[in-house]
Design an enzyme around this catalytic site. Structure first.
Site, short mmCIF file in Angstrom:
data_model
loop_
_atom_site.label_atom_id
_atom_site.label_comp_id
_atom_site.label_asym_id
_atom_site.label_seq_id
_atom_site.Cartn_x
_atom_site.Cartn_y
_atom_site.Cartn_z
N ASP A 41 -3.66 14.76 12.03
CA ASP A 41 -2.84 13.56 12.26
C ASP A 41 -1.74 13.81 13.27
O ASP A 41 -0.59 14.07 12.92
CB ASP A 41 -2.25 13.00 10.95
CG ASP A 41 -3.21 12.00 10.32
OD1 ASP A 41 -4.34 11.88 10.80
OD2 ASP A 41 -2.82 11.33 9.35
N ARG A 92 -7.75 15.61 2.29
CA ARG A 92 -6.31 15.91 2.38
C ARG A 92 -5.75 16.21 0.99
O ARG A 92 -6.37 15.84 -0.02
CB ARG A 92 -5.58 14.67 2.93
CG ARG A 92 -6.08 14.22 4.29
CD ARG A 92 -5.87 12.72 4.47
NE ARG A 92 -6.45 12.25 5.72
CZ ARG A 92 -5.75 12.02 6.83
NH1 ARG A 92 -4.44 12.20 6.84
NH2 ARG A 92 -6.35 11.61 7.92
N GLY A 104 -4.79 5.97 2.46
CA GLY A 104 -6.24 6.01 2.69
C GLY A 104 -6.61 5.93 4.15
O GLY A 104 -5.73 5.80 5.01
N ASP A 123 -4.14 -3.50 11.36
CA ASP A 123 -5.31 -3.90 12.16
C ASP A 123 -6.40 -2.84 12.29
O ASP A 123 -7.48 -3.12 12.80
CB ASP A 123 -4.86 -4.36 13.55
CG ASP A 123 -4.11 -3.27 14.31
OD1 ASP A 123 -4.08 -2.11 13.83
OD2 ASP A 123 -3.54 -3.58 15.37
N GLY A 124 -6.12 -1.63 11.84
CA GLY A 124 -7.14 -0.58 11.94
C GLY A 124 -7.36 -0.06 13.34
O GLY A 124 -8.28 0.72 13.60
N ASP A 135 -0.06 13.54 2.70
CA ASP A 135 -1.32 12.92 3.14
C ASP A 135 -1.73 13.43 4.51
O ASP A 135 -2.84 13.15 4.95
CB ASP A 135 -1.19 11.38 3.14
CG ASP A 135 0.03 10.90 3.89
OD1 ASP A 135 1.15 11.23 3.46
OD2 ASP A 135 -0.12 10.22 4.92
P1 AMP Z 1 -0.19 7.70 9.55
O1 AMP Z 1 1.29 7.56 9.60
O2 AMP Z 1 -0.89 7.40 10.85
O3 AMP Z 1 -0.66 8.97 8.91
O4 AMP Z 1 -0.66 6.51 8.61
C1 AMP Z 1 -0.31 6.39 7.25
C2 AMP Z 1 -1.31 5.48 6.55
O5 AMP Z 1 -1.35 4.19 7.17
C3 AMP Z 1 -2.72 6.01 6.63
O6 AMP Z 1 -3.34 5.66 5.44
C4 AMP Z 1 -3.32 5.26 7.79
O7 AMP Z 1 -4.72 5.16 7.69
C5 AMP Z 1 -2.64 3.91 7.68
N1 AMP Z 1 -2.51 3.27 8.99
C6 AMP Z 1 -1.69 3.62 10.00
N2 AMP Z 1 -1.85 2.81 11.06
C7 AMP Z 1 -2.80 1.92 10.71
C8 AMP Z 1 -3.44 0.81 11.36
N3 AMP Z 1 -3.11 0.49 12.59
N4 AMP Z 1 -4.37 0.14 10.68
C9 AMP Z 1 -4.70 0.48 9.43
N5 AMP Z 1 -4.15 1.48 8.75
C10 AMP Z 1 -3.22 2.21 9.38
MG MG Z 2 -1.64 10.26 8.39
#
Ligand code: AMP
Ligand code: MG
Length: 493
Positions: free
Chosen positions: A250, A163, A63, A98-99, A240
């Protein structure tokens, strides 16, 4: 709230698409909105859930963990665009994280999404990059050495951020009504032509869904061809990270090939499997489309129709890749056998010695088949990483290929200047190579932002040589060969 937002980068062309004036973009209000500290008028922020296959395995619910949708742009005269802040704080889908996002990865995301756009490759765009003034704790190499890094927020812009994984999660959870609702909503808002045909009674619902899937395959193919033309490696082609609009999305451990090596991936997490290596992207993208088809199947029901589209994707790719490779060398299709043989010879030259892909194709446009004083081998030599390794045997194989190529040029593209124009429009001279971005990031840490802005400018005209940016058109320097941030990137961001 972030403590001290500063605007680092702004895309004037994205601002224009959104109808944001220069005054507005330089206002304190805009800055606070791009930092997530204030809301744009009428904005109702939300985050969405999705799932996905990561490295070939179903990973369950993911998500918008750190992406907050601000809503659609209000300008009625343009196609609707959605704004999304990445790194603005946790959402219900953050799963304990941490978002936030670090500056280095946000710079990479901002610059690359813009670079892709100007290369003519469908991509999400970036409006702004704001530093937050707050630090973020990250373990960059997953080795127990976490460190504080400056935080940043990118405002991404796209007609939709939906996605493959959004549909997959509904299907996996058996929420078929919701799945169909999402399909209908996506078609109505993002595929208006198809929607109109259905509304006009030209196609029934069943055929609408199949035509929609066919269109997704087609736009995804266009994106993939752009990657293969320029040597782009996405790095994390999980389902995703696949946009329903065929946009590159991404930007994590991505890269462009320096020397032409189909097995190369910049992603350290994938260093042993090479699942997402350059040369495997067509197969992986098709696999991802299979997963999407699987997710849609409970609503569409017609397995054969979906399979037909997936097979068509592979055949179209093969044809279009062949035609694209021919166009890159200034030729038109002749016959499958002859074209394949010529391209196979080209691949052999590119892979036999470490040859810079970008420099090779750019230089090839200057080849004059009627002149004997500059051979093709001289041109290849410019693109080699180790000129010493260019022995007589290799020279001979280049010369052999050159004679077949010259014959084709004579019959199909005898006018050298016209051919060069066509080739230069397909073969960029500027690529946002990882070593360049890394250098800009390192300089920025020392307070020098000049290279960051130069890269932002250079990437806007990747097919036009500009003497001011000549130092960017170079092969990867030796120091960058095995350096973190250049040839090796982790997913930590
Ligand atoms: P990504 O590898 O960046 O595509 O991330 C995979 C999933 O982890 C996605 O759902 C992102 O929103 C979540 N995510 C990655 N990094 C963070 C973060 N620092 N805080 C919150 N969610 C994260
Ligand atoms: Mg991603």
């Amino acid at each position: 709230m972030v403590s001290d937002p500063q605007l680092l980068l702004l895309s004037a062309s994205v601002a224009k698409i959104l109808g944001f004036s220069r005054e507005f973009c330089s206002s304190e209000h805009f800055l606070r909105c791009m930092a997530g500290n204030e809301l744009l008028p009428g904005s109702k922020p939300y985050a969405t859930r999705y799932g996905g296959h990561q490295f070939g395995h179903w990973a369950g619910q993911l998500g918008d963990g750190r992406a907050i949708n601000l809503g659609e742009s209000g300008k009625a005269s343009v196609d609707t665009q959605n704004l999304q802040l990445k790194g603005a704080g946790p959402t219900p889908y953050s799963r304990g994280a941490d978002g936030r996002a670090v500056l280095r990865s946000s710079v990479r995301e901002f610059l690359c999404s813009e670079a892709m756009h100007f290369l003519g490759i469908p991509s999400t765009r970036a409006l702004s990059l704001v530093t937050t003034g707050d630090s973020v704790l990250r373990d960059m190499f997953y080795d127990g050495n976490a460190a504080e890094e400056p935080g940043a927020i990118v405002c991404r812009v796209a007609p939709s951020f939906t996605r493959f994984g959004h549909f997959q999660l509904c299907a996996m959870k058996g929420e078929l009504q919701l799945l169909q609702q999402l399909m209908d909503f996506t078609i109505a808002s993002d595929f208006p032509d198809l929607h109109a045909r259905h509304k006009a009674g030209e196609i029934d619902r069943q055929n609408l869904y199949i035509a929609w899937f066919a269109q997704i395959c087609q736009i995804t193919l266009t994106m993939l061809l752009g990657w293969m033309r320029t040597g782009f490696v996405h790095g994390v082609l999980n389902t995703d990270n696949m946009s329903i609009l065929g946009l590159t999305i991404d930007y994590g451990p991505y890269g462009w090939l320096d020397h032409f090596d189909p097995s190369w991936t910049p992603n350290t997490t994938d260093a042993t499997m090479h699942r997402y290596a350059f040369g495997r992207q067509p197969e992986i993208v098709q696999w991802n489309l299979y997963q999407l088809a699987n997710a849609l199947l409970p609503v569409i029901g017609d397995k054969e129709a979906l399979e037909k589209e997936l097979v068509r994707f592979a055949t179209h790719y093969e044809q279009m890749w062949r035609d694209m490779m021919l166009a890159k060398i200034g030729l038109e299709p002749l016959s499958v056998e002859e074209d394949d043989a010529l391209i196979a010879g080209l691949m052999q030259i590119l892979t036999e010695r470490e040859t810079d892909m970008t420099i090779f194709f750019r230089r090839l446009a200057g080849y004059e088949h009627r002149r004997n004083d500059i051979t093709l081998a001289d041109i290849v030599e410019d693109a080699l990483y180790d000129v010493q390794a260019f022995d007589a045997l290799q020279r001979q194989s280049v010369n052999n290929w050159a004679s077949a190529y010259s014959q084709r040029l004579e019959s199909q593209a005898p006018d050298k200047d016209a051919r060069k124009l066509r080739m230069d429009a397909l073969n960029p001279c500027f690529l946002l190579r990882n070593y360049l971005t890394q250098e800009a990031i390192e300089r920025m840490a020392e307070g020098d932002f000049s290279m960051l802005h130069e890269l932002h400018e250079a990437l806007q005209k990747p097919y036009e040589e500009n003497p001011r940016f000549a130092r960017f058109y170079k092969k990867r320097p030796d120091w960058a060969r095995h350096k973190a941030g250049c040839s090796m990137l982790s997913c930590s961001s």
